[in-house]
Structure formats: structure tokens, C-alpha cells
Design a protein around this motif. Sequence first.
Motif, PDB file in Angstrom:
ATOM      1  N   PRO A 109       6.100  19.825   2.948  1.00 23.86           N
ATOM      2  CA  PRO A 109       6.578  18.733   3.820  1.00 23.86           C
ATOM      3  C   PRO A 109       5.807  17.413   3.650  1.00 23.86           C
ATOM      4  CG  PRO A 109       5.168  20.186   5.069  1.00 23.86           C
ATOM      5  CD  PRO A 109       5.269  20.782   3.689  1.00 23.86           C
ATOM      6  N   LEU A 110       5.016  17.313   2.594  1.00 24.53           N
ATOM      7  CA  LEU A 110       4.208  16.112   2.346  1.00 24.53           C
ATOM      8  C   LEU A 110       5.052  14.840   2.431  1.00 24.53           C
ATOM      9  CD1 LEU A 110       1.451  14.949   1.443  1.00 24.53           C
ATOM     10  CD2 LEU A 110       2.220  15.242  -0.922  1.00 24.53           C
ATOM     11  N   GLN A 133       8.755   9.450  -6.472  1.00 22.97           N
ATOM     12  CA  GLN A 133       8.221  10.531  -7.310  1.00 22.97           C
ATOM     13  C   GLN A 133       7.482  11.567  -6.465  1.00 22.97           C
ATOM     14  OE1 GLN A 133       5.894   8.134 -10.032  1.00 22.97           O
ATOM     15  NE2 GLN A 133       7.402   8.365 -11.676  1.00 22.97           N
ATOM     16  N   VAL A 134       6.653  11.113  -5.527  1.00 21.34           N
ATOM     17  CA  VAL A 134       5.881  12.042  -4.692  1.00 21.34           C
ATOM     18  C   VAL A 134       6.813  12.836  -3.779  1.00 21.34           C
ATOM     19  CG1 VAL A 134       4.172  12.220  -2.839  1.00 21.34           C
ATOM     20  CG2 VAL A 134       3.773  10.663  -4.769  1.00 21.34           C
ATOM     21  N   ARG A 179       0.874  -1.190   0.000  1.00 25.58           N
ATOM     22  CA  ARG A 179       0.000   0.000   0.000  1.00 25.58           C
ATOM     23  C   ARG A 179       0.903   1.230   0.000  1.00 25.58           C
ATOM     24  NH1 ARG A 179      -3.122   0.268   5.254  1.00 25.58           N
ATOM     25  NH2 ARG A 179      -4.748   1.330   4.068  1.00 25.58           N
ATOM     26  N   VAL A 180       0.550   2.209  -0.838  1.00 24.91           N
ATOM     27  CA  VAL A 180       1.236   3.507  -0.796  1.00 24.91           C
ATOM     28  C   VAL A 180       0.308   4.469  -0.059  1.00 24.91           C
ATOM     29  CG1 VAL A 180       2.143   5.434  -2.142  1.00 24.91           C
ATOM     30  CG2 VAL A 180       2.543   3.067  -2.883  1.00 24.91           C
ATOM     31  N   LEU A 181       0.857   5.114   0.976  1.00 28.36           N
ATOM     32  CA  LEU A 181       0.076   5.956   1.879  1.00 28.36           C
ATOM     33  C   LEU A 181       0.562   7.393   1.845  1.00 28.36           C
ATOM     34  CD1 LEU A 181       0.256   3.553   4.986  1.00 28.36           C
ATOM     35  CD2 LEU A 181      -1.562   3.655   3.282  1.00 28.36           C
ATOM     36  N   VAL A 234      -1.196  15.846  -6.663  1.00 26.60           N
ATOM     37  CA  VAL A 234      -0.321  14.667  -6.532  1.00 26.60           C
ATOM     38  C   VAL A 234      -1.109  13.382  -6.825  1.00 26.60           C
ATOM     39  CG1 VAL A 234       0.838  13.226  -4.794  1.00 26.60           C
ATOM     40  CG2 VAL A 234       1.398  15.665  -4.992  1.00 26.60           C
ATOM     41  N   LEU A 235      -2.297  13.293  -6.273  1.00 25.16           N
ATOM     42  CA  LEU A 235      -3.116  12.082  -6.470  1.00 25.16           C
ATOM     43  C   LEU A 235      -3.549  11.928  -7.927  1.00 25.16           C
ATOM     44  CD1 LEU A 235      -5.031  12.412  -3.121  1.00 25.16           C
ATOM     45  CD2 LEU A 235      -3.732  10.386  -3.818  1.00 25.16           C
ATOM     46  N   GLU A 236      -3.808  13.042  -8.592  1.00 22.49           N
ATOM     47  CA  GLU A 236      -4.160  12.993 -10.025  1.00 22.49           C
ATOM     48  C   GLU A 236      -2.948  12.600 -10.868  1.00 22.49           C
ATOM     49  OE1 GLU A 236      -7.647  16.414 -10.260  1.00 22.49           O
ATOM     50  OE2 GLU A 236      -5.546  17.025 -10.452  1.00 22.49           O
ATOM     51  N   ARG A 237      -1.813  13.234 -10.556  1.00 21.79           N
ATOM     52  CA  ARG A 237      -0.616  13.075 -11.399  1.00 21.79           C
ATOM     53  C   ARG A 237       0.068  11.725 -11.250  1.00 21.79           C
ATOM     54  NH1 ARG A 237       3.983  17.624 -12.491  1.00 21.79           N
ATOM     55  NH2 ARG A 237       5.689  16.268 -13.119  1.00 21.79           N
ATOM     56  N   PHE A 238       0.197  11.244 -10.004  1.00 19.99           N
ATOM     57  CA  PHE A 238       0.988  10.028  -9.764  1.00 19.99           C
ATOM     58  C   PHE A 238       0.144   8.785  -9.488  1.00 19.99           C
ATOM     59  CE2 PHE A 238       3.802  13.581  -8.440  1.00 19.99           C
ATOM     60  CZ  PHE A 238       4.789  13.399  -9.402  1.00 19.99           C
ATOM     61  N   PHE A 239      -1.139   8.987  -9.187  1.00 19.79           N
ATOM     62  CA  PHE A 239      -1.976   7.831  -8.838  1.00 19.79           C
ATOM     63  C   PHE A 239      -3.216   7.716  -9.728  1.00 19.79           C
ATOM     64  CE2 PHE A 239       0.505   9.025  -5.123  1.00 19.79           C
ATOM     65  CZ  PHE A 239       1.096   7.813  -4.805  1.00 19.79           C
ATOM     66  N   GLN A 240      -3.266   8.478 -10.826  1.00 19.64           N
ATOM     67  CA  GLN A 240      -4.311   8.362 -11.845  1.00 19.64           C
ATOM     68  C   GLN A 240      -5.721   8.489 -11.259  1.00 19.64           C
ATOM     69  OE1 GLN A 240      -1.380   6.213 -12.165  1.00 19.64           O
ATOM     70  NE2 GLN A 240      -0.805   7.948 -13.460  1.00 19.64           N
TER      71      GLN A 240
END
Length: 102
Positions: free
Chosen positions: A94-95, A83-84, A25-27, A42-48
Motif C-alpha cells: 500500500p506504499l 513508477q513508485v 518534492r517527491v515524498l 524503491v529508494l535505490e531503484r527510482f531515486f538513485q
Amino acid sequence: GGDTDRGTSVITRTKTKTQRPSLYRVLLLNDDYTPMEFVVHVLERFFQKDQEAATVIMLHVHKHGVGECGVYTYEVAETKVTQVMDFARQHQHPLQCVMEKN
Ligand code: TYC
């Protein structure tokens, strides 16, 4: 055996069960400073994710402290985390993004 073998033996089964790869799982972790819109991006770009799904996940993380972006094989999960983290650092946010074995 020998000259009298009439070939009645059978081929033994050598087939083995296919090994499925472990999944991770990526959290995303909450913090007080990263803008909500940046997390959605970030969620749109790296996690489609589309904007609606990304917003649901972002708000879940904001409220509960942690949330799942996706489930991947080890190498893919590791790449997403890198990537994130690189993207967040480039924008001085600081994400934090982590992976954990399923
Ligand atoms: N808590 C952040 C804020 O109020 C938003 C945020 C959501 C940050 C999710 C990180 O993974 C995160 N701006």
C-alpha cells in the motif's frame, strides 16, 4: 535622421532573465504494511540512493510519517510518482508516493 544620421543610436537590450522551472518534492508516506526492505529497494531503484542513504530516508518516513526522496522538475517528479505507485501495486504493497510544489 535622413542623410545626416551619423549612426550614433544604440541597440536596446532585449535580454530577459532565464526562467528557472518550478521544483517539486517527491515524498514517501508511511503505512503499517509495506516492508522496510521494499521501501529501501524503491529508494535505490527510482531515486538513485545507496543502501545507507535509502535506509536513513526509510527510517525517517517510518518514524515521522512522511519524508523526501528527491526534488525534481514537474515531469520528472510525476514520472517518479507513477513508477513508485505502479511498482508498489505490482507487489501488492500500500506504499504511497506523492509530489508537492516547492
Ligand atoms: N512502517 C513500515 C513498517 O513498519 C515501513 C515503511 C517505511 C512503510 C516507510 C512505508 O514509506 C514507508 N513495515
